[in-house]
Design an enzyme around this catalytic site. Structure first.
Site: not given
Length: 416
Positions: A23, A299
């Protein structure tokens, strides 16, 4: 949609999973493609966030439509990147808005940096937060500074438009830099399309680029998505292995540090010639506690914290200050949900500590807070206990096929 995950078991099996493009890389390349249309892309992400980017950039091409309203929903990357993009679209007026949570996520540092360059941006509701109105114009100033410990997405947003600025960009980062791999990823992608860049100490320079090299950019698969499979293998029996495609040993993605971190959990990473990786549970985890600074890869903090808890080991994770302004305050969310499961956990503004324990409660409902990573990080615990994942559809933000892929390797799921 709430999903009940029955306690499942996989062992000594070999599985193959196809992971779509990163992404992070996809959204950067989509913006660069909008600025330089001769760039071609393949293996792009099928995430909601990337779909939002595609739709917004398509709207920007509509002729004779000078005023636009674009809703990015929960997509923080899209909000930051599109703010910079529309700031240089001469003659376009755009209002960027999003979900209720998006309206709580700060944008002021990026807006102020763009204003230093001459951008015209105002707030529609609350000072410092979306929605924002952008009057696109030609930006001729080239020097800007901002705090170095902010989200790297602010920095990348500026770097992505830099080659299109008449005089390029000289960016000074003040203080200790956060998430350097994401900044280096952006610069590497700029280099691949022909831009000249330098990153020395706290100064980044990007030279103007009239036209990009015409080439095909193949997006590497997403390492953040791979993290959940690392967790599954770590929580499985010795001999379990899962092959994921397609990955690079010299990845631009900061989350590729997974292959090193999970060695401590007895998980080996094999880079195959066909660009796939095989992750193998090759040894028992003998750790009592994991100490790890995730300043460059925040993340994956949720995944690692849950892995440690599932293995009954402690952890001390630091470098997590950016997690408080994500889809939710991820540190508080982890504290709340892991506590339900029996964890002795404490958090600060930038750290998380879990005490070593073998407690693991069953049939607990895990709230996901509109955060895709909360849903996916907790799912591997189904190898240890039954649990419920609330609002499970939130995974579409980054990994739409996640639940189907879990079913394919033997996880037992049912809607409740």
């Amino acid at each position: 949609m709430n999903l009940k995950l029955q306690k499942s078991r996989i062992s000594n099996f070999e599985f193959q999973i196809q992971i779509t493009g990163s992404k992070s890389e996809t959204n950067r390349l989509l913006l660069l493609q909008a600025l330089y249309p001769n760039i071609s892309l393949e293996n792009t992400s099928n995430s909601d966030d990337s779909e939002v980017m595609v739709e917004a950039l398509l709207k920007s091409k509509i002729k004779n439509q000078k005023s636009l309203i674009i809703d990015v929903h929960h997509a923080g990357t899209a909000m930051r990147f599109l703010t910079a993009f529309f700031a240089i679209q001469e003659g376009k007026e755009v209002v960027l808005t999003g979900s209720s949570r998006m309206k709580e996520r700060p944008i002021k540092i990026l807006v102020e940096a763009l204003k230093q360059l001459g951008a015209e941006i105002t707030y529609e509701e609350n000072e410092g937060f979306p929605p924002i109105k952008i009057q696109g114009k030609k930006l001729t100033k080239s020097k800007v500074s901002l705090p170095a410990n902010v989200s790297s997405q602010y920095i990348s947003a500026l770097l992505l438009i830099a080659p299109k600025l008449e005089n390029g960009l000289e960016l000074i980062l003040e203080g200790e830099i956060t998430s350097i791999p994401y900044i280096k990823m952006t610069l590497a992608l700029l280099n691949e399309i022909g831009a000249t860049t330098s990153f020395v100490e706290n100064k980044i320079i990007v030279k103007p680029l009239q036209s990009a090299i015409c080439n095909l950019q193949s997006v590497e698969s997403d390492w953040s998505s791979a993290s959940y499979w690392y967790s599954i293998v770590a929580l499985s029996e010795i001999g379990t292995q899962i092959t994921l495609s397609s990955y690079k040993q010299n990845s631009l993605q900061g989350d590729s540090v997974l292959s090193k971190i999970y060695k401590d959990f007895g998980v080996e990473t094999i880079f195959n010639k066909n660009k796939s990786i095989t992750i193998l549970k090759s040894a028992i985890c003998n750790l009592q506690s994991l100490i790890c600074n995730l300043n460059n890869s925040p993340d994956i903090a949720q995944t690692i914290a849950v892995t440690c808890f599932g293995l009954g080991i402690g952890c001390n994770l630091t470098g997590l200050h950016t997690l408080k302004i994500k889809e939710t305050d991820r540190l508080e969310a982890l504290k709340t949900e892991l506590s339900k499961l029996g964890a002795n956990i404490s958090v600060t503004d930038d750290s998380l500590i879990i005490q070593q324990s073998n407690t693991l409660n069953s049939n607990i409902a895990i709230a996901t807070y509109q955060d895709h990573r909360m849903a996916m990080a907790f799912a591997p615990l189904a190898l240890k206990t039954s649990l419920i994942i609330q609002d499970a559809e939130v995974v579409s933000k980054s990994y739409p096929t996640f639940w189907d892929d879990l079913k394919s390797i033997g996880f037992q799921l049912e809607e409740v």
